[in-house]
Design an enzyme around this catalytic site. Structure first.
Site, short mmCIF file in Angstrom:
data_model
loop_
_atom_site.label_atom_id
_atom_site.label_comp_id
_atom_site.label_asym_id
_atom_site.label_seq_id
_atom_site.Cartn_x
_atom_site.Cartn_y
_atom_site.Cartn_z
N ASP A 127 0.85 -1.18 0.00
CA ASP A 127 0.00 0.00 0.00
C ASP A 127 0.90 1.24 0.00
O ASP A 127 2.04 1.19 0.47
CB ASP A 127 -0.89 -0.03 1.25
CG ASP A 127 -1.94 1.07 1.23
OD1 ASP A 127 -2.31 1.49 0.12
OD2 ASP A 127 -2.37 1.48 2.30
N ASP B 66 -9.23 -4.35 3.79
CA ASP B 66 -8.02 -5.03 3.33
C ASP B 66 -7.96 -6.45 3.85
O ASP B 66 -7.12 -7.24 3.40
CB ASP B 66 -6.77 -4.27 3.81
CG ASP B 66 -6.64 -2.91 3.16
OD1 ASP B 66 -7.04 -2.79 1.99
OD2 ASP B 66 -6.16 -1.98 3.82
N ASP C 163 -4.16 -1.85 6.02
CA ASP C 163 -4.43 -1.25 7.33
C ASP C 163 -5.90 -1.15 7.66
O ASP C 163 -6.27 -0.90 8.79
CB ASP C 163 -3.81 0.14 7.41
CG ASP C 163 -4.38 1.09 6.34
OD1 ASP C 163 -5.19 0.64 5.50
OD2 ASP C 163 -4.00 2.27 6.36
#
Length: 1120
Positions: free
Chosen positions: A347, A610, A606
């Site tokens: 990410d 996800d 996070d």
């Protein structure tokens, strides 16, 4: 706490008051608060403390682990069972020393495991404490963050997107009216509890269960059950827990199983050959069955008994070390999978960047001509909800310079962000005028589409977004609509675009370069605009070949024109540098596609959405600051921000992997070396080895093996993977090579005169022809001339030697035939004397060679065996009594074999442990520096083995049937044997095969030199094997990888924080063998027990046994 009014609650009564129960899903909010003796403002700290004492902490009861049982548990595994069988055999044979040493070895390994794991547990618990689940609770009228474990029934908490529901809760109304039609429901993922694949909508008054994940929404809720009284807690008390077994442990089990099979085969071969071919026999008592005692050599020496210890210590120390470096390993298999990770999908926000947003006020773009920058920033600040400390909300609020003006407004309602709609909505009222407005903020595209004049603003807004993106800014849209929207008329005005800047971390570029050097391809997977992703990638040197997620999805849906020239979807995912504008479901698809290409994929995340991708990835990594839901799905949780922590964790994982592969190769090599060396010596040469030396060798080797778990290793330059065929091939080759070195040493020492002829050492040659010649000469020249027998009835010796007696007329008359004429003073050759029985040796009692006395003694092996002997009838041959030649050869084979055992033990110990330095590295072993503990372990072990070889055990273990003060036990040179007690076996008995140990003195130098000579080619053999097998890409720099476990198999659903943490389970995850709803009726999920307190008031019961009774009553009936 008072509820503000009396409310009548319908209570289901059973046969007794103790069975009263309430379904919190069916009662109203007021009824629930009445039972809980609470109100919507929460509890006071004092009341909460009282309830914490009454109801206990909000976690499952810890199963008390008796330290003694934990300690003994380290001896409960197949390898230990085999050793325990060996100990039973030893005690059955009355072999007390070997029994004590085997048991001591087991206790030593258990002690080391117990100590190291206990130390690791303490270290990780301290480091993982910061990751304990938190909850935002109303205490004393204020929102405070507390550990979830301290929640009590009656607490009012705030749950929001990304949270794991910390207890069983009932959702409170948003306002007094509680109109459900206008209410935005929460989305709750209950898969871990009910097995439902889709999130469930939850409105006011509904219940949510501990362990569920909030997928959308933000609400105040009241806790009605905690700990073992929750739905999950009740299920956990009835359903068996499951323990996640590291794949590393499965690999070690396979290796251990192969070793056990090899041992079993050799045990069978030995027993068949020894009992059938060599006709050995067994009897009861001490040293009465050398064949079975020798069998223990294969069992004890071949079993890698240190394996469970090395495994537990390596994992425990490795996990503790990774935790100190900022990576908490939640699933132990993830250690080896991280070592094998070759693609990391990272990410952008918070991992590649600092996650420190700032608003560039100079670049704010108002979308209306009469709108100032300051006004746009004011409305943006008012759209924020700072209670939940969402980073974007916080930065918008803090960026507005005139915060005093915000006090004139009050937020009436707030709809939190969700990844589907991609916006938040706040309803705000101006106190002075009563004006009500709604403020929308979110993705500029989403906000633009809702604007009444979107067509007019489209070009300008998109151009500004592109401009911001090219400068590395994220864009945030702000819109305003008058009124609360209840009249159905909404006209959104887009107020402006705010540029948010999240700069790259200072160490990210260097870390990415390091990842590339280690064979890990880093791909950026971001939800930001493509241009922002490319700009950030350009700053980091990652490559800018990135595509929006719609290209990926279109190509997946069968539109090859969107493959952008790639051969396939997999080819695109492998070669491009990343994807932008992705949704959570796109992350899942990217991971799946890469896994189908046999890649070991890591994924950072996070947020709650996800979680599917984190669960799907081989290594799911929750970054620092991740939500509880992301942590719950992740395999590794980072406690420090940035990609460098991941890089450090990869290095740590590869070092752990390297230590275990080193140990694996060494284990296989040693098992084959011990089994083949002593198996071949036993079956080919009928030669036995003492168990005691093998046990001592195992104890010394234990130190080296434990040192390996702390060894200084160099992490592999390429991703690792288990290649068991390579491990077995290399281990077997090493083992057989060392076997060859020992067999040749045995042959050179016992079948030739090499050491005597070239280095003037006493001979260990035990060939029959050689010993016959030596014994004939020794009997002629030493025994007969120098033995002075006692007089016996009917025959006076008159002080003559045995030789003189035999050469006398009386001797000749009794049947002695000399080999040459009798000439006084000449050297006699007493040819047929060799075949006379030992009864002929009759010196005074307790003097060397008093065999007649020892055979005649009442306590002897054959009491009275020589009673019929007379020097007038020297040809008398008692049954079972050996001749002079037979006893001489027995003693010489026995003593030479005892010294050979010391020599061979020393060589096996030195060369075997030296192999550690070869298998631990692909470089030249002499220049690749090992850890200090490894060197120290080798030094101490070999000093010990050399001392044992030098001095021996004075002939221990002593033969069962023995002569003391032996007559023929001399060195080949004729001198006395150093450090020898003089006890020898009686010839023609099974005791002749007793595997005793006598010091080999100067031969220890032979052992060291021989080991050194054979050590030199080991590196060449290693390099040849690495090249042939392409071990770790040795030949072509490309590592062939195989997935160690199915990517989809991450085990049963888990609930974090439900139990006590340990080094193997730092997040306190509780896994059940079944989904609770498969065992307990879902209709009973929200039912809890109630009872009367001392004042007679009805309330929630703190008696967990009552809730357990409810659970038992609600068990799902299954068809037989």
């Amino acid at each position: 706490m008072a509820t503000g009014g009396e409310v009548k609650v319908e209570i289901k009564e059973g046969n007794t008051d103790s069975n009263a129960e309430v379904d919190f899903a069916k009662i109203t909010q007021n009824e629930a608060l009445a039972l809980l003796k609470a109100n919507v403002h929460g509890l006071t700290s004092e009341e909460a403390q009282k309830r914490l004492i009454e109801f206990g902490p909000n976690k499952l009861p810890e199963s008390t682990r008796n330290p003694i049982f934990v300690f003994l548990g380290y001896m409960w595994n197949p390898l230990s069972w085999a050793m325990e069988i060996a100990a039973i055999i030893a005690i059955a044979l009355l072999d007390y020393a070997d029994f004590a040493l085997i048991v001591g070895l087991l206790l030593l390994n258990s002690t080391i495991s117990f100590y190291e794991e206990s130390s690791a547990d303490a270290a990780i618990k301290a480091l993982a404490a910061a990751l304990a689940p938190k909850a935002k609770a109303m205490r004393d009228g204020q929102v405070v963050t507390i550990d979830s474990v301290n929640l009590v029934p009656g607490d009012v908490i705030i749950v929001r997107l990304g949270d794991i529901v910390p207890a069983d809760i009932k959702i409170l109304k948003e306002d007094e009216e509680g109109n459900q039609e206008d209410e935005t429901p929460m989305q709750v993922d209950q898969a871990a509890l009910t097995g439902e694949s889709l999130p469930v909508k939850k409105f006011s008054g509904a219940v949510a269960f501990s362990g569920s994940a909030i997928k959308q929404g933000e609400r105040h809720c009241v806790v009605y059950a905690t700990g073992s009284n929750t739905f999950f807690g009740r299920a956990a008390s009835l359903i068996a827990s499951t323990n996640n077994v590291a794949n590393l442990q499965k690999i070690m089990t396979k290796i251990g199983g192969t070793c056990l099979v090899t041992i079993g085969v050799w045990v069978i071969i030995e027993l068949v050959v020894q009992f059938v071919h060599y006709k050995h026999s067994c009897g009861p008592g001490v040293e009465a069955c050398p064949t079975l005692t020798n069998m223990l050599v294969i069992i004890v020496g071949g079993i890698p008994i240190a394996m469970p210890t090395v495994l537990s210590v390596t994992l425990a120390l490795g996990a503790a070390r990774l935790a100190k470096e900022g990576a908490i390993v939640a699933r132990m298999s993830a250690v080896e999978e991280m070592a094998g990770m070759d693609i990391l999908c990272s990410d952008k926000t918070g991992t590649l960047t600092l996650n420190k947003l700032s608003v560039d006020s100079r670049s704010v773009y108002p979308c209306e001509p009469d709108m100032s920058v300051l006004e746009v920033m004011m409305w943006a600040a008012l759209s924020a909800n700072t209670i939940t400390e969402e980073p974007i909300d916080v930065v918008l609020y803090e960026s507005y310079p005139e915060q005093e003006n915000l006090k004139n407004f009050k937020t009436m309602k707030f709809v939190p962000f969700n990844p589907v709609d991609k916006f938040t909505c706040a309803t705000v009222v101006e106190a002075a005028t009563g004006r009500v407005v709604r403020l929308l903020k979110g993705s500029p595209q989403v906000v633009l589409k809702r604007a009444w004049n979107s067509a007019e603003l489209n070009d300008a807004v998109n151009n500004k977004m592109i401009e911001f993106a090219n400068r590395g800014f994220r864009s945030l849209g702000i819109a305003l609509a008058e009124g609360d929207g209840k009249d159905g008329e909404t006209k959104w005005r887009m107020l402006g675009l705010l540029p948010l800047f999240d700069p790259p971390r200072h160490d990210t570029k260097q870390t990415i370069e390091r990842c590339h050097m280690q064979g890990i391809e880093v791909k950026m997977i971001t939800g930001d605009h493509l241009l922002i992703g490319k700009e950030t990638a350009k700053m980091l040197g990652m490559g800018t070949e990135m595509y929006p997620s719609e290209v990926l999805i279109s190509a997946k849906n069968g539109h090859p024109e969107h493959l952008k020239g790639y051969k396939s979807l997999l080819d695109m995912c492998e070669k491009c540098n990343g994807f932008a504008e992705v949704f959570p479901e796109h992350k899942f698809e990217i991971v799946k596609i890469l896994q189908e290409g046999d890649h070991v994929v890591g994924m950072t995340g996070d947020g709650v959405n996800d979680a599917p991708a984190l669960k799907k990835a081989d290594v799911g990594i929750a970054v620092a600051g991740a939500t509880d839901a992301a942590r719950g799905a992740a395999d590794i949780v980072l406690t420090q921000p940035g990609l460098s922590t991941i890089n450090t964790a990869v290095l740590g994982a590869r070092k752990i992997f390297q230590r275990m592969t080193t140990y694996s190769k060494y284990t296989v090599a040693m098992t084959f070396r011990i089994c083949f060396t002593f198996g071949l010596l036993t079956t080919i040469y009928n030669w036995y080895f003492p168990t005691i030396l093998v046990v001592i060798m195992a104890v010394f080797n234990d130190g080296a093996m434990i040192a390996l778990s702390k060894d200084k290793v160099v992490a592999s330059k390429l991703p690792n993977s288990w290649n068991l065929p390579n491990i077995f091939i290399m281990g077997i080759v090493y083992g057989l090579y060392l076997t060859l070195s020992s067999i040749i040493l045995y042959i050179v020492s016992t079948k030739t005169m090499f050491w005597t002829n070239h280095f003037s050492l006493y001979s260990l040659n035990d060939q029959n022809w050689y010993l016959t010649t030596w014994c004939a000469r020794y009997i002629d020249q030493t025994i007969l001339p120098n033995t002075f027998p006692q007089s016996i009835p009917g025959f006076e010796t008159n002080g003559q030697s045995l030789g003189q007696i035999l050469a006398s007329p009386a001797g000749i008359a009794s049947g002695f035939v000399p080999s040459q004429p009798i000439v006084p003073g000449s050297t006699y050759m007493y040819s047929n004397a060799y075949d006379y029985s030992l009864c002929i040796l009759n010196p005074p009692a307790n003097s060397p060679g008093d065999y007649n006395y020892q055979l005649t003694n009442a306590n002897a092996y054959m009491p009275g065996a020589c009673n019929g002997f007379s020097y007038t009838n020297i040809s008398f041959q008692p049954t079972g009594v050996p001749t002079l030649m037979e006893q001489c050869m027995t003693e010489q084979k026995y003593t030479r074999g005892a010294m050979m055992r010391s020599l061979l033990y020393n060589q096996v110990s030195i060369s075997g442990q030296a192999l550690v330095f070869v298998v631990r590295t692909q470089d030249w072993s002499l220049t690749s520096r090992a850890g200090s503990l490894t060197y120290m372990a080798f030094f101490l072990a070999q000093v010990g083995s050399t001392c044992i070889a030098l001095f021996g055990f004075a002939g221990y273990s002593n033969p069962r049937y023995q002569f003391t003060d032996c007559a023929f036990c001399k060195l080949s040179s004729g001198g006395d044997i150093p450090f020898f007690s003089g006890e020898v076996p009686i010839g023609l008995t099974e005791s002749a095969f007793s595997a005793s140990v006598v010091g080999c003195t100067a031969y220890v130098i032979v052992a060291w030199i021989w080991s050194a000579i054979w050590f030199v080619p080991l590196d060449l053999i290693k390099w040849a094997l690495c090249w042939i097998l392409n071990e770790d890409g040795f030949r072509d720099g490309v590592q062939s990888r195989t997935r160690s476990a199915p990517a989809e198999d991450k085990g049963a659903p888990t609930i974090s924080g439900a139990t006590a943490g340990s080094h193997g389970n730092p997040l306190g995850r509780q896994s059940l063998s079944k989904v609770p709803a498969q065992v307990l009726d879902k209709a009973s999920a929200s039912i809890v027990a109630v009872g009367k307190d001392k004042s007679g008031n009805v309330g929630v019961s703190s008696d967990s046994s009552k809730n357990l009774t409810i659970a038992r009553k609600s068990l799902v009936k299954t068809n037989p």
